[in-house]
Scaffold this motif. Structure first.
Motif: not given
Lengths: 560, 560
Positions: B135, B139, B151, B172
């Motif tokens: 993330a 992300g 994510i 993210a």
């Protein structure tokens, strides 16, 4: 494997008559005389009934109808045409010897496939011999209920190929010639360099020639039908029916069709080909987009009553429809998901699924085409469960995550892992770990279980392949602080070479703290090492695992 | 791999700013600020456009619409939700480390998947860390055209799981919580031991709790939907929409549905769930009957606009729908075979297929889940051709037997085997053998070719795996009676052990008929042997093949 019991009469016949009675005549195709089938005592004698309760539930449907080439008297019966030995053997690198082919063909007969395509006789003398042997042997082993597989040989649409195919298969009780020519625009133009009219003439002549040889079971395939003009298919198929074809096989040669698209094609052909009611329509779906099984089933939904397939789905490029997937889909869903097509909508086959696993393993072994672990039905993981949520469900009720039993396809679930096909790994929960430990005899109190489980999670994060029973027991021992190392290898040396005798010397420290050493010879260096260990410890040593690792540069074989 | 060219401006940005700019805020989900993406210079900057002519034909469709959680402004756009790192990692034995997960996630972003399900954060601290890292890194790597993968983190329907999932994904740019509870009668009774009313309450509470944390991209899955009562699904899905769910994922958890059955379920849900028009319907199809890809596509035909899948189709038991199969089916057939559903019937994704092959190889390597040779799209044989008829067709026109180019999925066809993916084996014809020999520089006259071809057929009957260029050249040499054995091993001896230095002595007879011998040490016995050979011959030796065979009883390692 479920052993199927034999009646007293047939047992007697087995012991008194242990050779194969061949029939070289193909005259009485429609009502073959049942012959006593000898040779392999473990074979099921009835091809579609089973006395094993585990699989009886899959067999409560109707029995296999009599074989008539262009007709099936039960509108719900779906013939299974196995082409493992022809299209499957065309897998790059999957060459089979004649004796391997014969063994596979015997297993296909145990499965009860309706038609075995045994090869492409013109391809080579070995191909011819392989097909002929299967026709003469397996094609004459008639089961008690009259079942004997049709043996088909493939041929291009020319007289030389067809004559050769006929010579190979005619010794079978039920021989079939399968001839084909491409009908898609791209194939006719780029590969054949023929006009559509020429292609029709070639196809018609081929079928007529096959009939003139005395063959009354003739299959015709318009190759690349999935990319052919339907109007052209209507024409060529009608003309081949007139010429004597009894089965029309519709290949999606390049795996191009969506399931609904292929089903629609079968439907249109049945509706528009003149004489369609007098033949069986068949599917032959390649798997280039992963849709071969779906396309075959969609064909059945729309009236195809022969499905071509291979064990493990092997074949050219991405392979064919998998026999095991098609058969189990029909076994599980045939009763309810095929309404709206012809018949009552309760489709069935006569395949005995307990032979799926052994046949799959044999084909993988002989062709060298191993199944991936996540191959449906026959992959190593198909009945394995890793996540904690799934394992918890499986322990409570196996039908939470399994739609068929592994036993029904001949896979006996091991004793280990709670009998639930559970691999204990990082996603496993406390319930699965605790259950397995109790089965192994460790009934831990909650604190102890929590400690073991915490350690389990740490180890499982790192260890690929999950933890087995030995690993679990080690975790319990670790927690109680007791190590059970009895013997320790303190020295080892091995010599081998092109000539000379492989020799090893091993030094072991025993549980009494005393070191012993001994040397031994063997068939190779590892054998010599094990013989030496054997001599010191005085018990037979079984090799449990053997790993050879290469380490970065250079070539290191750490063979212990 | 096709290298994608970068514009001057972005190249400049690359050199001046080479670190990742993280965004911890998830406030501007609907119009994320495009950030410069640094780190991997070979990455495509535009997520759905390509300048490579080979794949441009697959990309002439519309561009990726802006990401809005519960809505897609283009009714033909199908989101690809990859769950390799969650369901795929649940494959028995497929444990991945956090750094392996990150590498795979980067490749998934290059592919352009819309959503990456990065893991199940509550499962373990490592799972949490793996999801959080993806993330925070992948992300936040926003492509030039604004694309950045969503994510997602999986969580059961309880507050503890959901809070943990949110902690993992909230870094993210586009975080998603995916929560689920089982809705089939068998799961509710046997596994959950809950009434349907209780299950609805739990699901609603879970979605509300996720929303209360600040998450506005919430996916809810009724587990085992494929075996659930549709009426109950209408109810629970309507209530979760009211609670804030933006994507409704319909799992066929046990791979139970036929393609038309699953498509019908999606259709019925879209028609009968109150508020269905405000959410995206998604498919999640397991592969127990080999139908996962077909079921997913049938879902898309019936209006699902998110398809869940994994690289190579890995996952619990028989795995999931394969990303590569779904994506290529939509790339090849999306324009014409999806009419009758919602939209214009010209479906498309924004996946860049040239990253399929490298991503497939990486996932196979890291998970240990190897694809079978006949795996569609990514199997070793998927673009190989063995039968003579197919090879003849491929040499004349590749589109006779291939519906996509291997280059379009990032597989560069080797120089060898006529550039046509041809394996020369027993089914190969004279044309294929002659063509390859000419390419190798052997322009044989007809008599010579016939003699070589006859010998080729004999050898090919026996040799598994087909004949390669070296084998072919040997056949030609055999025919001309010249053997090219230069050096012959006349003696060999090797010693190794736990302590001490692996040592080998090798005796070789040279082309001059003189024997030489030398001893050498190495990192292992095989390395020592090769070092010795190296010393005698005086050229760098490359190990071309290495076979270890165990021979019947005892344990023999014939390591040369």
């Amino acid at each position: 494997m479920a052993a199927l019991s034999l009646g007293a009469a047939s047992t007697a016949a087995f012991s008194s008559n242990n050779k194969i009675i061949s029939s070289r005549s193909s005259a009485s195709l429609k009502s073959p005389v049942a012959r006593v089938r000898g040779t392999i005592p473990t074979t099921a004698l009835s091809s579609s009934m089973s006395t094993d309760p585990v699989i009886a539930e899959l067999y409560k449907r109707k029995s296999r109808p009599d074989y008539i080439p262009g007709r099936i008297d039960d509108p719900d019966y779906v013939r299974i045409f196995d082409t493992t030995l022809r299209d499957g053997e065309q897998s790059p690198g999957a060459t089979l010897t004649s004796s391997e082919k014969l063994e596979i063909a015997r297993n296909l007969a145990k499965l009860g496939v309706d038609i075995i395509e045994a090869g492409f006789p013109i391809a080579s003398p070995d191909d011819f011999a392989g097909v002929k042997q299967i026709a003469d042997v397996v094609g004459n082993e008639v089961f008690e209920d009259g079942y004997v597989p049709v043996i088909a040989g493939l041929s291009r649409a020319n007289e030389k190929d067809i004559a050769r195919a006929w010579d190979a298969v005619k010794g079978a009780v039920r021989p079939r010639i399968h001839t084909f020519i491409a009908t898609s625009e791209i194939h006719m133009r780029s590969k054949l360099n023929k006009t559509p009219d020429e292609v029709v003439a070639i196809a018609v002549n081929a079928v007529k020639y096959a009939k003139s040889l005395g063959c009354d079971d003739i299959e015709f395939s318009p190759e690349d039908a999935g990319r052919s003009d339907p109007e052209f298919l209507y024409r060529i198929l009608a003309e081949t029916i007139d010429a004597g074809a009894t089965t029309l096989n519709i290949p999606d040669t390049t795996g191009w069709n969506m399931p609904w698209e292929f089903g629609e094609l079968i439907k249109k052909l049945r509706e528009n080909v003149r004489g369609a009611e007098n033949v069986i329509f068949s599917t032959h779906c390649q798997n280039d987009l992963g849709l071969a099984t779906a396309n075959s089933l969609s064909g059945a939904l729309n009236g195809a009553r022969q499905l071509e397939c291979t064990i493990n789905g092997i074949g050219e490029r991405a392979g064919n429809a998998s026999l095991e997937e098609i058969v189990m889909a029909l076994a599980l869903k045939g009763d309810e998901q095929f309404v709206g097509g012809p018949g009552t909508g309760k489709l069935f086959t006569a395949i005995n699924p307990v032979y799926i696993t052994p046949t799959s393993k044999m084909v993988a072994e002989y062709t060298g085409m191993k199944c991936q672990p996540h191959k449906a039905i026959v992959g190593a993981n198909a009945f394995q469960h890793e996540s904690g949520i799934h394992q918890d469900g499986m322990i409570k009720d196996k039908s939470t995550y399994e739609i068929m039993t592994p036993e029904s396809i001949g896979l006996m679930r091991g004793e280990s892992q709670s009998g639930a096909g559970i691999v204990l790994g990082k996603h496993s929960g406390r319930n699965a770990v605790g259950t397995r430990l109790r089965e192994l005899g460790y009934d831990l109190d909650l604190d102890k279980l929590n400690a073991v489980f915490a350690r389990f999670k740490e180890v499982a994060e790192k260890k690929k392949g999950g933890l087995d029973d030995d690993d679990l027991e080690s975790l319990v021992s670790d927690q109680s602080g007791s190590m059970n190392e009895l013997w320790k290898v303190t020295g080892l040396q091995a010599t081998t070479g092109l000539s000379g005798i492989p020799t090893a010397t091993v030094k072991l420290m025993g549980p009494d703290g005393v070191e012993r050493y001994v040397s031994s010879t063997g068939t190779g260096p590892v054998d010599a090492v094990y013989k030496a260990i054997d001599q010191i410890i005085g018990v037979e040593v079984t090799l449990e695992s053997y790993a050879m690792n290469s380490v970065n540069e250079g070539i290191e074989v750490s063979f212990l």
